[in-house]
Design a protein around this motif. Structure first.
Motif, PDB file in Angstrom:
ATOM      1  N   ASP A 295      11.066  66.924  46.602  1.00 33.40           N
ATOM      2  CA  ASP A 295      10.574  66.994  45.226  1.00 33.40           C
ATOM      3  C   ASP A 295      11.706  67.498  44.325  1.00 33.40           C
ATOM      4  N   ALA A 296      12.090  66.687  43.332  1.00 34.13           N
ATOM      5  CA  ALA A 296      13.207  67.048  42.444  1.00 34.13           C
ATOM      6  C   ALA A 296      12.734  67.372  41.034  1.00 34.13           C
ATOM      7  N   ARG A 297      11.425  67.697  40.893  1.00 32.00           N
ATOM      8  CA  ARG A 297      10.928  67.973  39.547  1.00 32.00           C
ATOM      9  C   ARG A 297      11.585  69.209  38.932  1.00 32.00           C
TER      10      ARG A 297
ATOM     11  N   GLU B 194      18.107  70.105  35.049  1.00 32.23           N
ATOM     12  CA  GLU B 194      19.130  69.208  34.510  1.00 32.23           C
ATOM     13  C   GLU B 194      18.828  68.839  33.059  1.00 32.23           C
ATOM     14  N   THR B 195      17.531  68.643  32.759  1.00 32.52           N
ATOM     15  CA  THR B 195      17.144  68.321  31.384  1.00 32.52           C
ATOM     16  C   THR B 195      17.467  69.478  30.452  1.00 32.52           C
ATOM     17  N   GLU B 196      17.167  70.686  30.897  1.00 27.25           N
ATOM     18  CA  GLU B 196      17.472  71.863  30.089  1.00 27.25           C
ATOM     19  C   GLU B 196      18.984  72.035  29.930  1.00 27.25           C
TER      20      GLU B 196
ATOM     21  N   ARG C   8       5.527  59.559  36.882  1.00 34.24           N
ATOM     22  CA  ARG C   8       6.773  59.449  37.654  1.00 34.24           C
ATOM     23  C   ARG C   8       7.086  60.755  38.367  1.00 34.24           C
ATOM     24  N   LEU C   9       7.522  60.624  39.605  1.00 41.18           N
ATOM     25  CA  LEU C   9       7.892  61.789  40.407  1.00 41.18           C
ATOM     26  C   LEU C   9       9.372  61.680  40.773  1.00 41.18           C
ATOM     27  N   PRO C  10      10.235  62.494  40.165  1.00 42.31           N
ATOM     28  CA  PRO C  10      11.657  62.462  40.547  1.00 42.31           C
ATOM     29  C   PRO C  10      11.853  63.064  41.936  1.00 42.31           C
ATOM     30  N   VAL C  11      12.590  62.367  42.784  1.00 40.72           N
ATOM     31  CA  VAL C  11      12.801  62.809  44.172  1.00 40.72           C
ATOM     32  C   VAL C  11      14.245  62.565  44.590  1.00 40.72           C
ATOM     33  N   LEU C  12      14.627  63.234  45.671  1.00 36.51           N
ATOM     34  CA  LEU C  12      15.885  62.968  46.366  1.00 36.51           C
ATOM     35  C   LEU C  12      15.530  62.436  47.745  1.00 36.51           C
ATOM     36  N   VAL C  13      16.105  61.305  48.114  1.00 38.25           N
ATOM     37  CA  VAL C  13      15.700  60.589  49.322  1.00 38.25           C
ATOM     38  C   VAL C  13      16.853  60.529  50.319  1.00 38.25           C
ATOM     39  N   THR C  14      16.530  60.810  51.581  1.00 36.40           N
ATOM     40  CA  THR C  14      17.484  60.639  52.679  1.00 36.40           C
ATOM     41  C   THR C  14      16.816  59.787  53.750  1.00 36.40           C
TER      42      THR C  14
END
Length: 424
Positions: free
Chosen positions: A145-147, A153-155, A119-125
């Motif tokens: 790319d929101a990795r 955020e996880t930390e 899975r690749l966390p992303v921000l999309v516009t």
């Protein structure tokens, strides 16, 4: 050396005049190449799709993130095919409808599936491109790319949970410490009804309010209620000192005034060693006697700067038992102690409280002693249990307006109006 002109645009701005056609052509080609390179290798992903979602164009950056070849996606896959199951559902129910309505949508957090199923966390516009006739032609999407952001955020969430666990541990510690500063249960007084309650303003700090009730000799009982200045560990040590000093002094001296003076001497001595500690406290001595006419009780109260006790009578009246002139305990070597002696008649209730009650904040300001007296007059007559329950409900009604801990202690002498089977 080539000189840049002050105005103009394009190649001329870089110093190529109209008399340099060859250099101008080379520079124009270079600019066009840079534009294409910027698209393909931009620090973000670019994606163009047809209105049905089929991928028409995708840059190298996004292909590298996903691990696909261009021919695997262009013309063959839809944008929604790249989303996780949850992302696809959100795209169909929220993302796509909003994009059609608004023409653009930005900063949406999604997860893309890569070629290896990770899975690749992303921000999309996304933006809808329209033609000259205003009709939508295709959809342009920018993918960030929101990795690193997800890792941050996880930390942050992990740190927050750790803080919450630490706070829970602290609250349990405070609760345990608070219990050690109060009697586990009130002693039962034969022939009388007693009740107490402790209302903490916050679970994050140990309060300095305290109370106790204990036998001194057959038919005689000592009781006290006080409020130490401050909160936390320091307040807890002072509370412990005050409570055990009062109990010890009451055994050796029958005079409530002498008991408070002994406590004052002890606390002033500590104050002189550089540890300022003081409190307000009211100490009482209850002597019960019985007769053919019914139970009788005499009470002597000694106050060291404490709010006045309330007396709720059997006839429905209520008044303060004023003890003016009493000074804070632990400040002055010869602090004045105010006393009052009275008969606790059958059906009457004596209520002691700390100032967290009268200093509770309401829409009109502090609750105050006047409002408390009106409350007591509406409540009287009442047993000790009923009185404490009613005042506890009053404290609860203030909500966050109670900014200080509050201790309550009530003593009631049963009478014909309040049979024992009604008492709590």
């Amino acid at each position: 050396m080539m000189m840049c002109r002050a105005g103009g645009s394009g190649p001329e701005r870089a110093g190529f005049g109209p008399d340099d056609p060859e250099q101008r052509a080379e520079f124009t080609a270079l600019l066009e190449d840079d534009v294409e390179d910027l698209y393909e290798n931009a620090p973000c992903g670019y994606l163009s799709t047809l209105l049905d979602g089929r991928i028409a164009k995708i840059n190298s950056t996004l292909l590298g993130w996903l691990g696909y070849r261009r021919e695997d996606l262009v013309g063959r896959r839809h944008f929604s095919d790249l989303l996780t199951v949850g992302g696809r559902l959100y795209h169909e129910t929220h993302f796509a409808p909003l994009l059609r309505m608004q023409g653009q949508i930005s900063g949406i957090a999604l997860e893309l599936r890569t070629a290896d199923s990770s899975r690749l966390p992303v921000l999309v516009t996304s933006t809808v491109k329209t033609g000259t006739d205003g009709e939508p032609m295709l959809i342009r999407t920018t993918v960030f790319d929101a990795r690193e952001r997800r890792a941050y955020e996880t930390e942050l969430l992990r740190a927050r949970r750790e803080v919450e666990r630490d706070r829970e541990r602290l609250q349990r510690l405070n609760e345990t410490l608070q219990r050690t500063l109060l009697p586990a249960a009130l002693e039962q007084v034969p022939g009388a009804d007693v009740a107490a309650h402790y209302h903490p303003a916050s679970p994050d700090e140990v309060g300095g309010d305290f109370y106790d009730l204990f036998p001194i000799s057959p038919g005689t009982w000592g009781f006290f209620l006080g409020d130490v200045c401050g909160k936390g560990a320091v307040a807890a040590t002072i509370t412990s000192l005050a409570r055990y000093t009062l109990r010890a002094a009451a055994v050796y001296d029958s005079d409530p005034t002498a008991v408070l003076r002994h406590l004052n001497t002890t606390m002033v001595r500590d104050h002189r060693r550089g540890h300022p500690r003081f409190c307000t406290v009211i100490y009482g001595r209850l002597t019960l006697t019985g007769s053919a006419a019914g139970p009788r009780a005499t009470v002597t109260l000694a106050s060291g700067g404490h709010p006045p006790a309330l007396l709720l009578r059997a006839d429905g009246t209520a008044d303060y038992l004023h003890t003016p002139g009493g000074q804070l305990v632990g400040v002055f070597p010869d602090a004045a102690v105010a006393t009052v002696t009275f008969d606790l008649e059958p059906g009457a209730t004596l209520l002691l409280y700390t100032d967290g009650l009268t200093e509770a904040r309401t829409a009109a300001g502090f609750y105050g002693e006047s409002a408390l007296l009106d409350f007591a007059r509406d409540l009287a007559p009442a047993s000790a249990g009923d009185t404490v329950s009613a005042v506890t409900a009053l404290l609860d009604s203030f909500g966050p307006g109670v900014t200080d801990d509050t201790a309550l202690l009530a003593l009631h002498l049963p009478g014909p109006e309040h049979p024992r089977d009604r008492l709590e």
